[in-house]
Design an enzyme around this catalytic site. Structure first.
Site, PDB file in Angstrom:
ATOM      1  N   GLY A 148       1.200  -0.955   0.100  1.00  0.00           N
ATOM      2  CA  GLY A 148      -0.107  -0.218  -0.469  1.00  0.00           C
ATOM      3  C   GLY A 148       1.120   0.989  -0.244  1.00  0.00           C
ATOM      4  CB  CYS A 149      -0.024   5.047  -0.854  1.00  0.00           C
ATOM      5  SG  CYS A 149      -1.378   4.885  -0.273  1.00  0.00           S
ATOM      6  CE1 TYR A 150      -1.259   8.010   3.652  1.00  0.00           C
ATOM      7  CE2 TYR A 150      -3.003   6.826   2.907  1.00  0.00           C
ATOM      8  CZ  TYR A 150      -3.070   7.607   3.782  1.00  0.00           C
ATOM      9  OH  TYR A 150      -3.604   8.633   2.931  1.00  0.00           O
TER      10      TYR A 150
END
Lengths: 339, 339, 339, 339
Positions: A148-150
């Site tokens: 995921g991006c985070y």
């Protein structure tokens, strides 16, 4: 020349994959799917990327009829698992940009996604696709759960300190800020220009966002004692760019120089990590790239460290990292098509 | 009808004061100063505020020749002290929107601003102008140090918990995000549109920003044990709006409801504080207003609380709060001209 | 104290009316309607405007049970006509912020809106609510068609020249740029942040936007010969603000000074019009105000004039102008609550 | 492998050239100059472009000591001429991204730039670098005047109609909107985030902007009768992207289809032009690319045509077009490094 397919080409990660593959010298896009835009030419959807303009968008069912070396999944949860299974069975390699293959166990997936995993047996062979920390396994993997991006921004900032045993105690605190493309392409109240412009707000604070599970899992893979995060994402008024500000207590005192030296040593050979100290990272540095920019600070008069991490949420936070994983899986130079 | 002057009318806080005083039914702006725009009409600078359009901008020296009930100082450090002293000696009340009168001691001022205070004797009579916490003293004060934008957002979120003794240990962590108007009107690389747009970055992290001293001082005024903050400001791409995300360890477990109930009880009678739980605050709620929006969250599986605070950095974070203080000093209804 | 109701309070013009009426000393909001938010408190929808926070949102049907002096209609086409008729029959005055009462004839309405007008007999008594050009009729009107945002900006720039007979020939060219709030609150692809941010595009170009009919009608009311416009609206990445750049051929040569002098003479007594020459207007000047800023330019080496006009599309372009009209209808000072 | 130098690498066009050359497989950047950043590594200025990170920035004087095949000039007026002359004399080819070599005659240059041209004899050999209209001359040119951003967008929209003789009479009207990067990197009041954000304004309207001379010159090169433009640029709140809305009277009636067919026929073989009718262009389509998107409209009930043109002002409007010109001069495929 290898062949690739994109399942779910109409979202922002699908679009970014088209952009990146357009520049890749060793990969040919042979199928791109959408249930809604089925029958259109890819060039009608994305006029600026001429290389694949004549490719006709098809359904996932139709894409399955072709032999492709690698499939990128940009699909809703569960849908990803289903099509991933089909393509694996046909001999394709699979990189899932969703969350279906990011967890090591079906129970963790169920805990965070609220539904049982349809193919728990696949989780064993799936590799969490963070190349800076799993490069060898990615090279030989047939199934990748693209981070995921985070988690990407947070883990790249934290793992060197976790691995070195410098983190004194939990919780580790991650305060993150993301551009609106991270919220997806579906028009909602949240993504309405007038609501998002000139606005900052936290959402799903503390430990309520699904990415918490992913960050916890990867931190603990490299930690000698259990760690959990307090994680709050914020929406900020920009299209792309993600910033993670990470705070933790140090086991023993370290200067700013020592903190950054640890980052520099750990990431010295990494093509996509830059330690910018004595500057601080800025999301503008990473815009439209696959880079992650890092810098650390020792908070004076305290035993705390702060580490700052900037990526493009659609680059290193999604499609860029997926192409980096693909390069590893195909044995290409890791930066091919990405610099 | 009371009379007021603005010293330094050309910056963003000066402009916002003109906007607010234009709507105030009981105050007349009789002088507005600028060394550079001296001689122009106020209406040429700020066409949308017609009430004072014919006021001729003068120098601070000239303003001093008039009798005015209250002076707003929007001047550089030290300059504020100098003109504040002159106007106090002439019998005016003074609200300084800068930092010269925010500290209780000259040594704290010197520690954070790197220069000795020119009139340390004035610090004794100066009141820190946060009405929700110092209302009685503000009513009778002759000299107000108007709080900084970051401290306003952070303190309104934290002080109820500090006062109630719910904070287990330091540090308290404040991760804040501000619009670009907070960086002032002087064109710099940082405030260039192309640099600030589509960008988020931390600056002066940890304990290096001057507002740390102010937050520490006010936390400790209401705390039974010493407290210090870890504070990182970030610049986000919007004109106005400031968001503070505050994290601290709880002395004993409290639910989200209990946390928000404490906020509600403490601020029940406050005209400019709104507890928006079960929503979370957003800077857009506060835009062009003097309100502060708050909500708290108990971080599950941890003993941590998160509190979120949104203000307009030029409203409650500067000019709005200054007018609120003025209303208190003049005995007007506190919300006059502000709702 | 007069009473007012807002029908359709949840859109952007409804919200702006709440903001403006909150500051109006002589008007009480006694009803606000929404079919979807029916039953909520107004303060839950709009926390920053405390004055009417306890007003319970009701249905239009319920609002009709109360006696109100004036009703603001922020409803879809045809719906406006229907509820306007009901309230007129009950003795209320009506200001429609939609298009149902902007046209003098049912045939013009049908030509531009593609549907026959349900109450053509009402069109005779309806007044086009542009105070600078119809003030006397507005004072005594019972039904106002509040002008569109684009026509307001274009007509205020053009009518002085049309009336003076300085326009040589048609077409008059209007190139206009609007912020995204003009596109309404419903989330769509067009209003998605990622689509609207970092983007400019024309839409409904030439003579295809419905506001063309309105501009043509009002130009010809003041022109001695038939005039039509070429009009292209553009969407620009900002929340509020509308800019009209108007170009026309001059009947005889005039200098920039003469052009601006004509504007100054015509609008000398107007409280909401400012001629900013030798500056050019900017939408930022008009932000959150009811002002229109104008300046003209004689294009050298040609017989063309260019006139530039800036308003806030939700201010003078919608809710601000509606309140200005209300002030006229009630005999209040025209600027009450608006400066 | 050819060698190139960038004179003036620190501005936005210099940065964009570094980005583009980083991806170019047949060109090596061997010198990059800046009088202020002299001595730094290019990688310190532009961390995301690793290919040339170890190149040390030097002075123009130092760059002249090396043999380079081609020099890009990103310098102030007159400075460009001076260094262009030096490098031409040393045998390098030169592409000037400024205006010094855009005019055919020294008198036109002097008329628009207010200073006499230092090397009028060079103007004869200089070619106006708009590949779609001067491809053959560019291939063999040694000196290119790279077109301005506004002229590029306007001319690509207009020239097919001018060449076909469809334009009835002057003036042709060009209303253009540019992102703030077009205003350069120097911090000014105009480029301050707070001034530019949430703002649209015209500047240098009518025939007062220097690009008028360039547009007039190129229109008349392809027109059988004299033509002049009325041209107004506007600043809009975005980093990149330029939109030109062009209006002119048609000699005889043409449908929308006929207008777009003319564009399609003229640009059929062009790799960087896309006719998007029945859509309209949007600057977002062109972002970070060298494409120009076009569509035309026949304005109903009039004899007017409207043509809309979208480019990235730093792409096709500056650095992208410069690389396209370089490709032609070196005999490379025209799209090399640009798709």
């Amino acid at each position: 020349m290898k062949t690739a397919a994109i399942l779910g080409v109409t979202g922002y990660t699908g679009e970014e994959l088209v952009r990146l593959l357009s520049r890749h010298p060793e990969v040919e896009l042979v199928a791109a799917t959408s249930e809604n835009e089925n029958g259109k030419k890819l060039g009608d959807l994305y006029p600026p990327f001429p290389r694949f303009r004549d490719l006709t968008i098809c359904t996932a069912e139709q894409a399955l009829q072709q032999a492709v070396d690698l499939v990128f999944l940009c699909l809703p949860a569960i849908e990803s698992s289903r099509w991933g299974k089909f393509f694996l069975d046909r001999g394709s390699r699979v990189i899932d940009l969703g969350a279906d293959f990011r967890f090591s166990t079906a129970s963790a997936y169920e805990a965070w996604y609220g539904t049982s995993h349809p193919f728990p047996e696949l989780l064993e062979q799936a590799v969490y696709g963070l190349p800076e920390w799993r490069r060898q396994e990615i090279r030989t993997a047939r199934l990748i759960g693209n981070p995921g991006c985070y988690p990407t921004a947070a883990l790249l900032a934290l793992l060197p300190f976790v691995q070195a045993g410098w983190v004194a105690e939990e919780p580790v605190l991650v305060d993150a800020k993301s551009g609106v493309s991270g919220a997806g392409k579906t028009p909602t109240k949240t993504t309405h220009y007038v609501e998002a412009n000139e606005n900052v707000n936290a959402y799903k604070p503390g430990r309520s966002h699904r990415h918490v599970g992913e960050i916890d899992q990867e931190l603990n893979r490299h930690s000698q004692k259990p760690l959990q995060v307090v994680f709050t994402p914020h929406l900020v008024p920009q299209t792309r760019g993600l910033y993670a500000s990470v705070y933790f207590k140090l086991r023993s005192a370290h200067s700013r120089t020592e903190l950054n030296d640890l980052l520099r040593q750990r990431y010295e050979a990494e093509p996509f990590i830059r330690i910018v100290d004595p500057q601080l990272p800025a999301t503008r540095m990473a815009l439209h790239s696959n880079f992650c920019f890092l810098a650390a600070e020792a908070v004076k008069d305290t035993s705390y460290a702060a580490v700052f991490s900037a990526i493009d949420n659609l680059g290193k936070g999604a499609a860029g990292q997926a192409v980096q994983n693909m390069n590893l899986m195909f044995g290409f130079p890791e930066t091919m098509g990405l610099c």
